[in-house]
Write an enzyme that holds these catalytic residues in place. Structure first.
Site, PDB file in Angstrom:
ATOM      1  N   ARG A 283       0.897  -1.183   0.000  1.00 32.28           N
ATOM      2  CA  ARG A 283       0.000   0.000   0.000  1.00 32.28           C
ATOM      3  C   ARG A 283       0.919   1.212   0.000  1.00 32.28           C
ATOM      4  O   ARG A 283       1.635   1.469   0.979  1.00 32.28           O
ATOM      5  CB  ARG A 283      -0.902  -0.026   1.229  1.00 32.28           C
ATOM      6  CG  ARG A 283      -1.665   1.266   1.418  1.00 32.28           C
ATOM      7  CD  ARG A 283      -2.806   1.152   2.400  1.00 32.28           C
ATOM      8  NE  ARG A 283      -3.929   0.454   1.806  1.00 32.28           N
ATOM      9  CZ  ARG A 283      -5.179   0.494   2.268  1.00 32.28           C
ATOM     10  NH1 ARG A 283      -5.469   1.211   3.342  1.00 32.28           N
ATOM     11  NH2 ARG A 283      -6.146  -0.176   1.673  1.00 32.28           N
TER      12      ARG A 283
ATOM     13  N   HIS B 107      -7.083   1.012  -6.706  1.00 36.38           N
ATOM     14  CA  HIS B 107      -7.307   0.094  -5.583  1.00 36.38           C
ATOM     15  C   HIS B 107      -7.927  -1.192  -6.164  1.00 36.38           C
ATOM     16  O   HIS B 107      -9.111  -1.485  -5.961  1.00 36.38           O
ATOM     17  CB  HIS B 107      -8.244   0.755  -4.576  1.00 36.38           C
ATOM     18  CG  HIS B 107      -8.266   0.106  -3.221  1.00 36.38           C
ATOM     19  ND1 HIS B 107      -7.503  -0.998  -2.888  1.00 36.38           N
ATOM     20  CD2 HIS B 107      -8.981   0.406  -2.094  1.00 36.38           C
ATOM     21  CE1 HIS B 107      -7.746  -1.338  -1.634  1.00 36.38           C
ATOM     22  NE2 HIS B 107      -8.633  -0.507  -1.136  1.00 36.38           N
TER      23      HIS B 107
ATOM     24  N   GLN C 218      -9.967  -3.818  -4.066  1.00 35.97           N
ATOM     25  CA  GLN C 218     -11.295  -3.338  -3.679  1.00 35.97           C
ATOM     26  C   GLN C 218     -12.293  -3.585  -4.804  1.00 35.97           C
ATOM     27  O   GLN C 218     -13.407  -4.072  -4.584  1.00 35.97           O
ATOM     28  CB  GLN C 218     -11.224  -1.831  -3.357  1.00 35.97           C
ATOM     29  CG  GLN C 218     -12.548  -1.247  -2.911  1.00 35.97           C
ATOM     30  CD  GLN C 218     -12.997  -1.785  -1.559  1.00 35.97           C
ATOM     31  OE1 GLN C 218     -12.231  -1.762  -0.607  1.00 35.97           O
ATOM     32  NE2 GLN C 218     -14.215  -2.280  -1.466  1.00 35.97           N
TER      33      GLN C 218
ATOM     34  N   ASP D 199     -17.214   7.157  -1.848  1.00 34.48           N
ATOM     35  CA  ASP D 199     -15.979   6.989  -1.069  1.00 34.48           C
ATOM     36  C   ASP D 199     -15.706   8.336  -0.394  1.00 34.48           C
ATOM     37  O   ASP D 199     -16.342   9.351  -0.718  1.00 34.48           O
ATOM     38  CB  ASP D 199     -14.834   6.580  -2.016  1.00 34.48           C
ATOM     39  CG  ASP D 199     -13.516   6.299  -1.289  1.00 34.48           C
ATOM     40  OD1 ASP D 199     -13.532   6.093  -0.057  1.00 34.48           O
ATOM     41  OD2 ASP D 199     -12.461   6.298  -1.959  1.00 34.48           O
TER      42      ASP D 199
ATOM     43  N   CYS E 147     -16.411   1.590   0.010  1.00 32.94           N
ATOM     44  CA  CYS E 147     -15.245   0.738   0.299  1.00 32.94           C
ATOM     45  C   CYS E 147     -14.895   0.752   1.780  1.00 32.94           C
ATOM     46  O   CYS E 147     -14.233  -0.165   2.263  1.00 32.94           O
ATOM     47  CB  CYS E 147     -14.061   1.188  -0.533  1.00 32.94           C
ATOM     48  SG  CYS E 147     -13.634   2.918  -0.289  1.00 32.94           S
TER      49      CYS E 147
ATOM     50  N   ARG F 264     -13.656  -8.765   0.497  1.00 32.14           N
ATOM     51  CA  ARG F 264     -12.213  -8.505   0.366  1.00 32.14           C
ATOM     52  C   ARG F 264     -11.446  -9.788   0.694  1.00 32.14           C
ATOM     53  O   ARG F 264     -10.473 -10.140   0.035  1.00 32.14           O
ATOM     54  CB  ARG F 264     -11.770  -7.381   1.316  1.00 32.14           C
ATOM     55  CG  ARG F 264     -12.359  -6.007   1.026  1.00 32.14           C
ATOM     56  CD  ARG F 264     -11.838  -5.435  -0.279  1.00 32.14           C
ATOM     57  NE  ARG F 264     -10.387  -5.373  -0.323  1.00 32.14           N
ATOM     58  CZ  ARG F 264      -9.640  -4.398   0.214  1.00 32.14           C
ATOM     59  NH1 ARG F 264     -10.223  -3.368   0.791  1.00 32.14           N
ATOM     60  NH2 ARG F 264      -8.319  -4.403   0.120  1.00 32.14           N
TER      61      ARG F 264
HETATM   62  N1   CP Z   1     -11.376  -0.358   1.900  1.00 32.50           N
HETATM   63  C1   CP Z   1     -10.129  -0.431   2.374  1.00 32.50           C
HETATM   64  O1   CP Z   1      -9.163  -0.618   1.631  1.00 32.50           O
HETATM   65  O2   CP Z   1     -10.044  -0.300   3.722  1.00 32.50           O
HETATM   66  P1   CP Z   1      -8.703  -0.105   4.564  1.00 32.50           P
HETATM   67  O3   CP Z   1      -8.144   1.234   4.196  1.00 32.50           O
HETATM   68  O4   CP Z   1      -9.127  -0.186   5.998  1.00 32.50           O
HETATM   69  O5   CP Z   1      -7.735  -1.197   4.200  1.00 32.50           O
HETATM   70  N1  NVA Z   2      -9.908   6.708  -1.539  1.00 34.19           N
HETATM   71  C1  NVA Z   2      -9.595   6.228  -0.205  1.00 34.19           C
HETATM   72  C2  NVA Z   2      -9.819   4.759  -0.113  1.00 34.19           C
HETATM   73  C3  NVA Z   2      -9.580   4.165   1.237  1.00 34.19           C
HETATM   74  C4  NVA Z   2      -9.801   2.683   1.272  1.00 34.19           C
HETATM   75  C5  NVA Z   2      -8.167   6.583   0.141  1.00 34.19           C
HETATM   76  O1  NVA Z   2      -7.289   6.416  -0.718  1.00 34.19           O
HETATM   77  O2  NVA Z   2      -7.913   7.043   1.261  1.00 34.19           O
END
Ligand code: CP
Ligand code: NVA
Length: 331
Positions: free
Chosen positions: A127, A154, A157, A249, A289, A317
């Site tokens: 990440r 992502h 997701q 989101d 998400c 997930r």
């Molecule tokens: N939706 C998602 O990726 O959640 P987290 O940021 O908690 O991993």
């Molecule tokens: N768009 C959000 C998604 C979190 C799962 C972010 O990147 O923070």
């Protein structure tokens, strides 16, 4: 996975996992970008995910002796826990490496991190802020690399979201998915993955917060091939008219916190509330998400309503990533 320079290290793989039957072709070796998976790959993955959910015991030793390294530059609940539980459920293990204090590439070059890890572990899920970081890991590691969210996409997701839509509606082609809010990483992955599977996607964003033009162009091209459609508009009611699912989101993604106040002003008309659902199909579902900010991108009564499938998405997930890990590591 770099197919040109990889020389298998002595400890990798430690144990041979059962291979998917030949009837399950899966061409991908990494998932750093949604387009690493063909439509056929995604269909195989969704199929395997459903089987794993039905019969988890059939796969309990499938990745015995394998280890996943999780490199996270940003916070996470769902992604971290589901990857860890997925590996353990497949008989393997996971190691979490907290990179929140020091992004990858600061202490040593990303390419060196990749070439160290591929001597010790079987796969990497990263990440990152920059998409280029996860791409560089994939270029230099000889093991599968999975994008666990970057500023750009992502993909894990979107896979779970497609599984959720499939569970709910029984098919994906022709489903009308409306995304209302920020044209961000989640929107990008929904565009790229959804258009491949025949999902009609309408996105409504405030002016200048639309998804990236190159991603929209790619999704439009894919939609022509799959017979679906992609629409980007500024009017939320135009996007949600007749929709089977309304997705939103956070208005401010991780890393853009300094913009939060100005974003709130631009995004308030884009809040998903009951009034907005009045324009959608009668049985439309609400998707997010997570994490969600009630009173901002979604009204409390919507996320807590019967139509909300947000915890199904979160559960999926796990199933989608379990299938992904098994398919990537059993080739
Ligand atoms: N939706 C998602 O990726 O959640 P987290 O940021 O908690 O991993
Ligand atoms: N768009 C959000 C998604 C979190 C799962 C972010 O990147 O923070």
């Amino acid at each position: 996975m770099n197919k040109y320079t990889f020389r298998p290290g002595p400890a990798n793989p430690l144990v041979q996992a059962p291979k998917p039957p030949a009837a399950l072709p899966f061409a991908a070796s990494d998932l750093v970008y949604d387009d690493d998976l063909t439509a056929a790959d995604v269909h195989v993955l969704l199929n395997v995910a459903s089987q794993m959910r039905r019969n988890p015991g059939d796969y309990s030793g499938a990745l015995s002796g394998r280890t996943l390294a999780l490199l996270f530059e940003k916070p996470s609940l769902r992604t971290r826990v589901t990857f860890e539980v997925a590996m353990k459920g497949l008989g393997g293990d996971a190691i979490f490496i907290d990179c929140r204090g020091e992004p990858l590439g600061v202490r040593e070059p990303v390419r060196d991190v990749a070439r160290n890890l591929d001597r010790w572990v079987s796969a990497i899920a990263a990440r990152t802020f920059r998409q280029s970081t996860v791409e560089e890991l994939a270029e230099w590691a000889g093991i599968p690399v999975i994008n666990a969210l970057s500023d750009r996409v992502h993909p894990c997701q979107a896979l779970a979201d497609m599984l959720t839509l499939l569970d709910h509606f029984g098919h994906l082609a022709g489903i009308k998915l409306a995304y209302v809010g920020d044209g961000n990483n989640v929107a990008h992955s929904l565009l790229l993955t959804g258009s491949k599977l025949g999902v009609d996607i309408s996105i409504a964003c405030p002016p200048s917060y639309e998804p990236d033009a190159a991603i929209v162009a790619k999704a439009r091209q894919t939609a022509v091939e799959s017979g679906s459609s992609v629409r980007i508009v500024n009017d939320p009611l135009e996007a949600v008219a007749g929709a089977d699912a309304i997705y939103t989101d956070v208005w401010t993604s991780m890393g853009a916190e300094h913009e939060a106040n100005s974003r709130k002003q631009h995004f308030m008309p884009y809040q998903v509330n009951e009034e907005m659902f009045g324009a959608a199909a009668p049985n439309a579902v609400f998707m997010h998400c997570l994490p969600a900010h009630r009173g901002e991108e979604v009204a409390n009564e919507v996320i807590e309503s019967q139509r909300s499938v947000v915890f199904d998405q979160a559960e999926n997930r796990l199933h989608a990533q379990k299938a992904l890990l098994w398919l990537l590591l059993s080739q």
